[in-house]
Write a protein that holds these residues in place. Structure first.
Motif, PDB file in Angstrom:
ATOM      1  N   ALA A  10      -6.255  18.240  -5.150  1.00  0.00           N
ATOM      2  CA  ALA A  10      -7.104  17.609  -4.133  1.00  0.00           C
ATOM      3  C   ALA A  10      -6.742  16.134  -3.955  1.00  0.00           C
ATOM      4  N   ALA A  11      -6.476  15.437  -5.071  1.00  0.00           N
ATOM      5  CA  ALA A  11      -6.064  14.032  -4.971  1.00  0.00           C
ATOM      6  C   ALA A  11      -4.720  13.903  -4.276  1.00  0.00           C
ATOM      7  N   LEU A  12      -3.797  14.814  -4.568  1.00  0.00           N
ATOM      8  CA  LEU A  12      -2.492  14.777  -3.903  1.00  0.00           C
ATOM      9  C   LEU A  12      -2.634  15.023  -2.408  1.00  0.00           C
ATOM     10  N   LYS A  13      -3.527  15.905  -2.033  1.00  0.00           N
ATOM     11  CA  LYS A  13      -3.754  16.175  -0.611  1.00  0.00           C
ATOM     12  C   LYS A  13      -4.294  14.931   0.100  1.00  0.00           C
TER      13      LYS A  13
ATOM     14  N   LEU B 127      -6.141  20.807 -12.712  1.00  0.00           N
ATOM     15  CA  LEU B 127      -5.133  21.139 -11.700  1.00  0.00           C
ATOM     16  C   LEU B 127      -5.723  21.095 -10.297  1.00  0.00           C
ATOM     17  N   ASP B 128      -6.929  21.618 -10.132  1.00  0.00           N
ATOM     18  CA  ASP B 128      -7.575  21.582  -8.814  1.00  0.00           C
ATOM     19  C   ASP B 128      -7.865  20.138  -8.382  1.00  0.00           C
ATOM     20  N   LYS B 129      -8.320  19.299  -9.328  1.00  0.00           N
ATOM     21  CA  LYS B 129      -8.574  17.900  -8.987  1.00  0.00           C
ATOM     22  C   LYS B 129      -7.288  17.174  -8.621  1.00  0.00           C
TER      23      LYS B 129
ATOM     24  N   PHE C 184       0.828  -1.207   0.000  1.00  0.00           N
ATOM     25  CA  PHE C 184       0.000   0.000   0.000  1.00  0.00           C
ATOM     26  C   PHE C 184       0.864   1.259   0.000  1.00  0.00           C
ATOM     27  N   ASP C 185       1.875   1.300   0.872  1.00  0.00           N
ATOM     28  CA  ASP C 185       2.726   2.498   0.943  1.00  0.00           C
ATOM     29  C   ASP C 185       3.468   2.722  -0.377  1.00  0.00           C
ATOM     30  N   GLU C 186       3.957   1.631  -0.960  1.00  0.00           N
ATOM     31  CA  GLU C 186       4.652   1.774  -2.240  1.00  0.00           C
ATOM     32  C   GLU C 186       3.707   2.301  -3.319  1.00  0.00           C
ATOM     33  N   TYR C 187       2.481   1.779  -3.320  1.00  0.00           N
ATOM     34  CA  TYR C 187       1.500   2.250  -4.302  1.00  0.00           C
ATOM     35  C   TYR C 187       1.168   3.722  -4.077  1.00  0.00           C
ATOM     36  N   GLN C 188       1.037   4.136  -2.811  1.00  0.00           N
ATOM     37  CA  GLN C 188       0.730   5.530  -2.515  1.00  0.00           C
ATOM     38  C   GLN C 188       1.867   6.453  -2.941  1.00  0.00           C
ATOM     39  N   LYS C 189       3.108   6.009  -2.738  1.00  0.00           N
ATOM     40  CA  LYS C 189       4.246   6.832  -3.157  1.00  0.00           C
ATOM     41  C   LYS C 189       4.301   6.965  -4.671  1.00  0.00           C
ATOM     42  N   LYS C 190       4.028   5.876  -5.376  1.00  0.00           N
ATOM     43  CA  LYS C 190       3.998   5.958  -6.844  1.00  0.00           C
ATOM     44  C   LYS C 190       2.884   6.891  -7.307  1.00  0.00           C
ATOM     45  N   LYS C 191       1.744   6.801  -6.640  1.00  0.00           N
ATOM     46  CA  LYS C 191       0.633   7.674  -7.002  1.00  0.00           C
ATOM     47  C   LYS C 191       0.962   9.124  -6.705  1.00  0.00           C
ATOM     48  N   GLU C 192       1.640   9.367  -5.588  1.00  0.00           N
ATOM     49  CA  GLU C 192       2.052  10.735  -5.264  1.00  0.00           C
ATOM     50  C   GLU C 192       3.015  11.278  -6.320  1.00  0.00           C
ATOM     51  N   LYS C 193       3.953  10.443  -6.745  1.00  0.00           N
ATOM     52  CA  LYS C 193       4.899  10.866  -7.776  1.00  0.00           C
ATOM     53  C   LYS C 193       4.184  11.171  -9.088  1.00  0.00           C
ATOM     54  N   CYS C 194       3.237  10.326  -9.461  1.00  0.00           N
ATOM     55  CA  CYS C 194       2.483  10.568 -10.697  1.00  0.00           C
ATOM     56  C   CYS C 194       1.674  11.854 -10.609  1.00  0.00           C
ATOM     57  N   LEU C 195       1.068  12.106  -9.440  1.00  0.00           N
ATOM     58  CA  LEU C 195       0.290  13.329  -9.286  1.00  0.00           C
ATOM     59  C   LEU C 195       1.186  14.567  -9.330  1.00  0.00           C
ATOM     60  N   LEU C 196       2.375  14.490  -8.739  1.00  0.00           N
ATOM     61  CA  LEU C 196       3.299  15.625  -8.798  1.00  0.00           C
ATOM     62  C   LEU C 196       3.729  15.904 -10.238  1.00  0.00           C
ATOM     63  N   GLU C 197       4.005  14.844 -10.987  1.00  0.00           N
ATOM     64  CA  GLU C 197       4.366  15.043 -12.389  1.00  0.00           C
ATOM     65  C   GLU C 197       3.202  15.631 -13.178  1.00  0.00           C
ATOM     66  N   LYS C 198       1.987  15.183 -12.886  1.00  0.00           N
ATOM     67  CA  LYS C 198       0.816  15.718 -13.577  1.00  0.00           C
ATOM     68  C   LYS C 198       0.613  17.188 -13.243  1.00  0.00           C
ATOM     69  N   ILE C 199       0.779  17.544 -11.969  1.00  0.00           N
ATOM     70  CA  ILE C 199       0.619  18.941 -11.567  1.00  0.00           C
ATOM     71  C   ILE C 199       1.670  19.816 -12.234  1.00  0.00           C
ATOM     72  N   ASP C 200       2.901  19.334 -12.279  1.00  0.00           N
ATOM     73  CA  ASP C 200       3.967  20.096 -12.937  1.00  0.00           C
ATOM     74  C   ASP C 200       3.670  20.283 -14.425  1.00  0.00           C
ATOM     75  N   HIS C 201       3.164  19.237 -15.072  1.00  0.00           N
ATOM     76  CA  HIS C 201       2.830  19.334 -16.496  1.00  0.00           C
ATOM     77  C   HIS C 201       1.681  20.319 -16.728  1.00  0.00           C
ATOM     78  N   LEU C 202       0.675  20.294 -15.858  1.00  0.00           N
ATOM     79  CA  LEU C 202      -0.445  21.220 -16.002  1.00  0.00           C
ATOM     80  C   LEU C 202       0.000  22.664 -15.763  1.00  0.00           C
ATOM     81  N   LYS C 203       0.898  22.867 -14.819  1.00  0.00           N
ATOM     82  CA  LYS C 203       1.390  24.229 -14.577  1.00  0.00           C
ATOM     83  C   LYS C 203       2.175  24.758 -15.769  1.00  0.00           C
ATOM     84  N   LYS C 204       2.948  23.888 -16.410  1.00  0.00           N
ATOM     85  CA  LYS C 204       3.677  24.323 -17.598  1.00  0.00           C
ATOM     86  C   LYS C 204       2.721  24.686 -18.732  1.00  0.00           C
ATOM     87  N   GLN C 205       1.626  23.940 -18.857  1.00  0.00           N
ATOM     88  CA  GLN C 205       0.643  24.276 -19.877  1.00  0.00           C
ATOM     89  C   GLN C 205      -0.108  25.555 -19.551  1.00  0.00           C
ATOM     90  N   LEU C 206      -0.316  25.815 -18.265  1.00  0.00           N
ATOM     91  CA  LEU C 206      -1.075  26.998 -17.860  1.00  0.00           C
ATOM     92  C   LEU C 206      -0.236  28.272 -17.856  1.00  0.00           C
TER      93      LEU C 206
END
Length: 336
Positions: free
Chosen positions: A314-317, A309-311, A177-199
Protein backbone atom coordinates in the motif's frame (compact mmCIF):
# COMPACT_ATOMS: atom_id res chain seq x y z
CA UNK A 1 67.66 43.74 28.45
CA UNK A 2 70.43 46.38 28.46
CA UNK A 3 73.68 45.65 26.52
CA UNK A 4 77.09 47.27 27.34
CA UNK A 5 79.76 47.32 24.69
CA UNK A 6 83.45 47.11 25.60
CA UNK A 7 85.30 46.01 28.71
CA UNK A 8 85.18 47.34 32.22
CA UNK A 9 86.66 50.69 31.07
CA UNK A 10 84.72 51.94 28.09
CA UNK A 11 86.27 55.44 28.45
CA UNK A 12 89.84 54.22 27.75
CA UNK A 13 91.29 55.41 24.40
CA UNK A 14 92.07 52.87 21.73
CA UNK A 15 95.86 52.37 21.00
CA UNK A 16 97.35 53.87 17.85
CA UNK A 17 98.01 51.60 14.85
CA UNK A 18 101.53 50.09 14.65
CA UNK A 19 103.57 51.04 11.52
CA UNK A 20 104.43 48.13 9.28
CA UNK A 21 107.31 47.57 6.85
CA UNK A 22 107.80 50.33 4.34
CA UNK A 23 106.49 52.95 6.71
CA UNK A 24 102.86 52.05 6.06
CA UNK A 25 100.61 51.66 8.97
CA UNK A 26 98.28 48.72 8.99
CA UNK A 27 95.15 48.83 11.03
CA UNK A 28 95.29 46.81 14.16
CA UNK A 29 92.83 43.95 14.32
CA UNK A 30 89.74 44.95 16.24
CA UNK A 31 89.65 43.97 19.85
CA UNK A 32 87.23 41.29 20.91
CA UNK A 33 83.83 42.61 21.98
CA UNK A 34 82.06 41.31 25.02
CA UNK A 35 78.29 41.53 25.44
CA UNK A 36 76.86 41.62 28.89
CA UNK A 37 73.24 41.30 29.77
CA UNK A 38 71.11 42.42 32.67
CA UNK A 39 67.63 41.25 33.54
CA UNK A 40 65.30 44.15 34.04
CA UNK A 41 62.04 44.04 35.92
CA UNK A 42 60.66 43.56 39.38
CA UNK A 43 62.50 40.71 41.13
CA UNK A 44 59.73 40.15 43.65
CA UNK A 45 57.57 38.46 41.01
CA UNK A 46 58.40 35.08 39.54
CA UNK A 47 58.28 34.55 35.80
CA UNK A 48 54.83 33.41 34.62
CA UNK A 49 54.67 29.71 33.60
CA UNK A 50 53.96 28.65 30.00
CA UNK A 51 50.78 26.67 29.20
CA UNK A 52 50.30 24.29 26.24
CA UNK A 53 47.23 24.63 24.01
CA UNK A 54 47.47 21.06 22.63
CA UNK A 55 44.24 19.12 23.20
CA UNK A 56 44.65 15.81 25.07
CA UNK A 57 44.17 12.81 22.74
CA UNK A 58 41.29 11.38 24.78
CA UNK A 59 39.12 14.52 24.90
CA UNK A 60 36.15 15.47 22.71
CA UNK A 61 36.02 19.08 21.55
CA UNK A 62 33.28 21.08 19.86
CA UNK A 63 34.26 24.04 17.67
CA UNK A 64 32.44 26.13 15.11
CA UNK A 65 33.89 26.58 11.63
CA UNK A 66 32.08 28.46 8.87
CA UNK A 67 28.99 28.46 11.06
CA UNK A 68 28.82 24.65 11.40
CA UNK A 69 29.71 22.63 14.52
CA UNK A 70 32.88 20.58 14.22
CA UNK A 71 33.09 17.68 16.70
CA UNK A 72 36.54 16.13 17.17
CA UNK A 73 36.71 12.81 19.00
CA UNK A 74 39.13 9.88 19.36
CA UNK A 75 38.48 6.65 17.47
CA UNK A 76 39.04 3.60 19.68
CA UNK A 77 40.36 1.22 17.00
CA UNK A 78 42.71 3.46 15.03
CA UNK A 79 43.90 5.48 18.06
CA UNK A 80 43.53 8.75 16.19
CA UNK A 81 41.30 11.80 16.32
CA UNK A 82 38.60 12.33 13.71
CA UNK A 83 36.49 15.38 12.91
CA UNK A 84 32.76 15.22 12.16
CA UNK A 85 30.91 18.14 10.59
CA UNK A 86 27.36 18.37 11.93
CA UNK A 87 24.36 20.02 10.30
CA UNK A 88 22.35 21.22 13.30
CA UNK A 89 18.94 21.43 11.62
CA UNK A 90 19.25 18.24 9.53
CA UNK A 91 21.43 15.81 11.49
CA UNK A 92 20.03 13.82 14.39
CA UNK A 93 21.67 12.04 17.29
CA UNK A 94 21.01 8.70 15.60
CA UNK A 95 22.66 9.75 12.32
CA UNK A 96 25.66 11.16 14.23
CA UNK A 97 26.17 7.88 16.11
CA UNK A 98 25.75 5.95 12.86
CA UNK A 99 28.46 8.09 11.23
CA UNK A 100 30.81 7.25 14.10
CA UNK A 101 30.16 3.53 13.71
CA UNK A 102 30.61 3.74 9.94
CA UNK A 103 33.93 5.54 10.36
CA UNK A 104 35.29 3.05 12.92
CA UNK A 105 34.01 -0.52 12.72
CA UNK A 106 35.43 -1.15 16.18
CA UNK A 107 32.66 0.97 17.74
CA UNK A 108 30.18 -1.64 18.95
CA UNK A 109 28.00 0.56 21.14
CA UNK A 110 27.47 4.33 21.13
CA UNK A 111 25.00 6.47 23.04
CA UNK A 112 24.45 10.09 24.03
CA UNK A 113 23.47 11.03 27.58
CA UNK A 114 22.63 14.28 29.25
CA UNK A 115 24.92 15.77 31.88
CA UNK A 116 22.91 14.04 34.63
CA UNK A 117 22.96 10.62 32.89
CA UNK A 118 19.59 10.49 31.08
CA UNK A 119 19.65 8.90 27.63
CA UNK A 120 18.82 11.13 24.66
CA UNK A 121 16.63 9.69 21.91
CA UNK A 122 18.01 9.07 18.44
CA UNK A 123 15.48 11.44 16.81
CA UNK A 124 16.75 14.52 18.69
CA UNK A 125 18.24 17.19 16.43
CA UNK A 126 21.92 17.95 16.88
CA UNK A 127 21.15 21.66 17.13
CA UNK A 128 19.16 21.00 20.31
CA UNK A 129 21.84 18.66 21.66
CA UNK A 130 24.62 21.24 21.23
CA UNK A 131 22.80 23.82 23.33
CA UNK A 132 24.00 22.16 26.55
CA UNK A 133 26.84 19.95 27.72
CA UNK A 134 26.36 16.20 27.27
CA UNK A 135 28.10 12.85 27.60
CA UNK A 136 29.14 10.57 24.75
CA UNK A 137 29.51 6.86 25.55
CA UNK A 138 31.62 4.83 23.10
CA UNK A 139 32.28 1.17 23.92
CA UNK A 140 31.41 1.74 27.59
CA UNK A 141 33.86 4.69 27.79
CA UNK A 142 32.21 7.96 28.84
CA UNK A 143 33.45 11.30 27.48
CA UNK A 144 32.31 14.64 28.91
CA UNK A 145 31.59 17.05 26.05
CA UNK A 146 31.53 20.77 26.79
CA UNK A 147 29.70 22.83 24.18
CA UNK A 148 30.63 26.47 23.62
CA UNK A 149 27.97 28.88 24.75
CA UNK A 150 26.08 30.56 21.95
CA UNK A 151 24.76 34.06 21.97
CA UNK A 152 21.15 34.46 22.98
CA UNK A 153 19.18 35.87 20.08
CA UNK A 154 16.45 38.40 20.49
CA UNK A 155 12.85 37.43 19.85
CA UNK A 156 12.72 39.29 16.53
CA UNK A 157 15.95 37.68 15.34
CA UNK A 158 14.73 34.26 16.48
CA UNK A 159 11.48 34.75 14.54
CA UNK A 160 13.41 35.72 11.42
CA UNK A 161 15.65 32.67 11.81
CA UNK A 162 12.65 30.36 12.18
CA UNK A 163 11.04 31.85 9.08
CA UNK A 164 14.27 31.47 7.12
CA UNK A 165 14.76 27.88 8.28
CA UNK A 166 11.18 27.05 7.32
CA UNK A 167 11.74 28.55 3.88
CA UNK A 168 15.00 26.65 3.42
CA UNK A 169 13.30 23.45 4.52
CA UNK A 170 10.49 23.91 2.00
CA UNK A 171 12.96 24.68 -0.77
CA UNK A 172 15.04 21.63 0.13
CA UNK A 173 11.91 19.46 0.14
CA UNK A 174 10.75 20.79 -3.23
CA UNK A 175 14.17 20.24 -4.82
CA UNK A 176 14.89 16.79 -3.39
CA UNK A 177 11.32 15.46 -3.26
CA UNK A 178 11.62 13.24 -6.35
CA UNK A 179 14.97 11.89 -5.20
CA UNK A 180 13.53 11.13 -1.77
CA UNK A 181 10.51 9.39 -3.34
CA UNK A 182 12.76 7.25 -5.54
CA UNK A 183 14.87 6.23 -2.55
CA UNK A 184 11.72 5.39 -0.63
CA UNK A 185 10.41 3.36 -3.56
CA UNK A 186 13.68 1.43 -3.71
CA UNK A 187 13.56 0.75 0.03
CA UNK A 188 9.97 -0.44 -0.20
CA UNK A 189 10.80 -2.77 -3.10
CA UNK A 190 13.67 -4.26 -1.13
CA UNK A 191 11.40 -4.68 1.89
CA UNK A 192 8.72 -6.38 -0.20
CA UNK A 193 11.28 -8.72 -1.73
CA UNK A 194 12.63 -9.59 1.72
CA UNK A 195 9.13 -10.26 3.08
CA UNK A 196 8.31 -12.49 0.11
CA UNK A 197 11.45 -14.53 0.70
CA UNK A 198 10.45 -14.98 4.34
CA UNK A 199 6.90 -15.93 3.37
CA UNK A 200 7.84 -18.44 0.67
CA UNK A 201 8.54 -21.47 2.97
CA UNK A 202 5.57 -20.54 5.16
CA UNK A 203 3.30 -20.34 2.13
CA UNK A 204 4.37 -23.82 1.00
CA UNK A 205 3.75 -25.30 4.45
CA UNK A 206 0.42 -23.45 4.71
CA UNK A 207 -0.71 -24.84 1.35
CA UNK A 208 0.11 -28.39 2.51
CA UNK A 209 -1.83 -27.95 5.75
CA UNK A 210 -4.80 -26.41 3.92
CA UNK A 211 -4.89 -29.31 1.47
CA UNK A 212 -5.00 -31.86 4.28
CA UNK A 213 -7.67 -29.86 6.15
CA UNK A 214 -9.81 -29.58 3.02
CA UNK A 215 -9.55 -33.32 2.46
CA UNK A 216 -10.62 -34.00 6.03
CA UNK A 217 -13.57 -31.61 5.77
CA UNK A 218 -14.62 -33.30 2.55
CA UNK A 219 -14.55 -36.72 4.23
CA UNK A 220 -16.55 -35.33 7.15
CA UNK A 221 -19.27 -33.92 4.86
CA UNK A 222 -19.55 -37.15 2.90
CA UNK A 223 -19.76 -39.05 6.19
CA UNK A 224 -22.63 -36.79 7.31
CA UNK A 225 -24.47 -37.45 4.03
CA UNK A 226 -24.00 -41.16 4.48
CA UNK A 227 -25.37 -41.06 8.03
CA UNK A 228 -28.46 -39.09 6.95
CA UNK A 229 -29.04 -41.54 4.14
CA UNK A 230 -28.78 -44.48 6.57
CA UNK A 231 -31.18 -42.71 8.94
CA UNK A 232 -33.76 -42.16 6.21
CA UNK A 233 -33.46 -45.73 4.95
CA UNK A 234 -33.83 -47.15 8.49
CA UNK A 235 -36.96 -45.10 9.17
CA UNK A 236 -38.47 -46.19 5.85
CA UNK A 237 -37.67 -49.87 6.53
CA UNK A 238 -39.17 -49.69 10.03
CA UNK A 239 -42.28 -47.86 8.78
CA UNK A 240 -43.22 -50.12 5.83
CA UNK A 241 -41.71 -53.51 6.61
CA UNK A 242 -41.40 -53.84 10.37
CA UNK A 243 -43.90 -51.51 12.04
CA UNK A 244 -46.70 -49.28 10.85
CA UNK A 245 -46.84 -45.51 10.50
CA UNK A 246 -48.89 -45.22 13.68
CA UNK A 247 -45.95 -46.57 15.65
CA UNK A 248 -43.13 -44.75 13.79
CA UNK A 249 -44.80 -41.32 13.74
CA UNK A 250 -43.91 -40.47 17.40
CA UNK A 251 -40.37 -41.77 16.78
CA UNK A 252 -39.83 -39.41 13.84
CA UNK A 253 -41.33 -36.56 15.89
CA UNK A 254 -38.86 -37.07 18.73
CA UNK A 255 -35.97 -37.35 16.22
CA UNK A 256 -36.97 -33.96 14.80
CA UNK A 257 -37.16 -32.45 18.30
CA UNK A 258 -33.73 -33.89 19.15
CA UNK A 259 -32.24 -32.33 16.01
CA UNK A 260 -33.78 -28.95 16.94
CA UNK A 261 -32.28 -29.20 20.45
CA UNK A 262 -28.87 -30.07 18.96
CA UNK A 263 -29.01 -27.09 16.59
CA UNK A 264 -29.97 -24.71 19.41
CA UNK A 265 -27.15 -26.04 21.59
CA UNK A 266 -24.73 -25.41 18.72
CA UNK A 267 -25.87 -21.77 18.56
CA UNK A 268 -25.43 -21.35 22.31
CA UNK A 269 -21.88 -22.68 22.16
CA UNK A 270 -20.65 -20.98 18.96
CA UNK A 271 -23.00 -17.96 18.68
CA UNK A 272 -23.44 -18.84 15.01
CA UNK A 273 -26.37 -20.15 13.02
CA UNK A 274 -26.20 -23.79 12.11
CA UNK A 275 -25.55 -23.57 8.39
CA UNK A 276 -23.48 -25.99 6.38
CA UNK A 277 -21.11 -23.20 5.27
CA UNK A 278 -20.51 -22.00 8.85
CA UNK A 279 -20.07 -25.54 10.17
CA UNK A 280 -17.61 -26.53 7.45
CA UNK A 281 -15.60 -23.30 7.94
CA UNK A 282 -15.42 -23.81 11.69
CA UNK A 283 -14.30 -27.40 11.32
CA UNK A 284 -11.74 -26.36 8.73
CA UNK A 285 -10.17 -23.88 11.17
CA UNK A 286 -10.18 -26.51 13.90
CA UNK A 287 -8.35 -29.00 11.71
CA UNK A 288 -6.00 -26.31 10.37
CA UNK A 289 -4.80 -25.10 13.80
CA UNK A 290 -4.48 -28.65 15.06
CA UNK A 291 -2.34 -29.61 12.06
CA UNK A 292 -0.32 -26.37 12.39
CA UNK A 293 0.81 -27.33 15.88
CA UNK A 294 1.85 -30.72 14.60
CA UNK A 295 3.84 -29.24 11.70
CA UNK A 296 5.33 -26.33 13.77
CA UNK A 297 3.65 -23.72 11.61
CA UNK A 298 3.71 -20.31 13.37
CA UNK A 299 0.37 -18.74 12.49
CA UNK A 300 1.08 -15.46 14.33
CA UNK A 301 4.37 -14.93 12.50
CA UNK A 302 2.70 -15.70 9.18
CA UNK A 303 -0.11 -13.22 9.84
CA UNK A 304 2.41 -10.54 10.91
CA UNK A 305 4.46 -11.01 7.75
CA UNK A 306 1.32 -10.84 5.61
CA UNK A 307 0.22 -7.62 7.33
CA UNK A 308 3.68 -6.08 6.82
CA UNK A 309 3.61 -7.11 3.16
CA UNK A 310 0.17 -5.56 2.63
CA UNK A 311 1.28 -2.33 4.33
CA UNK A 312 4.45 -2.19 2.24
CA UNK A 313 2.48 -2.72 -0.98
CA UNK A 314 0.00 0.00 0.00
CA UNK A 315 2.86 2.40 0.79
CA UNK A 316 4.54 1.55 -2.52
CA UNK A 317 1.29 2.25 -4.35
CA UNK A 318 1.02 5.69 -2.70
CA UNK A 319 4.67 6.53 -3.46
CA UNK A 320 4.32 5.53 -7.10
CA UNK A 321 1.09 7.45 -7.46
CA UNK A 322 2.87 10.59 -6.20
CA UNK A 323 6.11 9.93 -8.08
CA UNK A 324 4.57 9.18 -11.44
CA UNK A 325 1.83 11.84 -11.17
CA UNK A 326 -1.08 9.45 -10.56
CA UNK A 327 -0.53 7.18 -13.55
CA UNK A 328 -2.71 4.06 -13.75
CA UNK A 329 -1.27 1.00 -12.06
CA UNK A 330 -1.17 -0.90 -15.38
CA UNK A 331 1.31 1.64 -16.77
CA UNK A 332 3.36 1.43 -13.59
CA UNK A 333 3.55 -2.35 -13.93
CA UNK A 334 4.68 -1.99 -17.55
CA UNK A 335 7.42 0.42 -16.52
CA UNK A 336 8.70 -1.95 -13.88
Amino acid sequence: MMLLRGGPRPWRLAPLPTPGPGGRAYPRPPASQIFRGKICGNRKYYPSPFYSTVVPPDEITVNYRYGLPLITLPLPSRKERCQFVVKPMLSTVGSFLQDIQNEDKGVKTAAVLTADGCKISASTLMGILLMNDFKLVINKITYDVHCPKQEIMSSEHATEMETMMSLVHRLFTAIHFDEYQKKKEKCLLEKIDHLKKQLQPLEQLKATIEGRSEARISRLLWTGLALLSVQGGALAWLTWWVYSWDIMEPVTYFITVANSIAFFAYFLVTRQDYTYTAVSGRQFLHFFYKKSKQEDFDVEQYNKLKDDLDKAKAALKRVRRTLYHQLPMEELDDKN
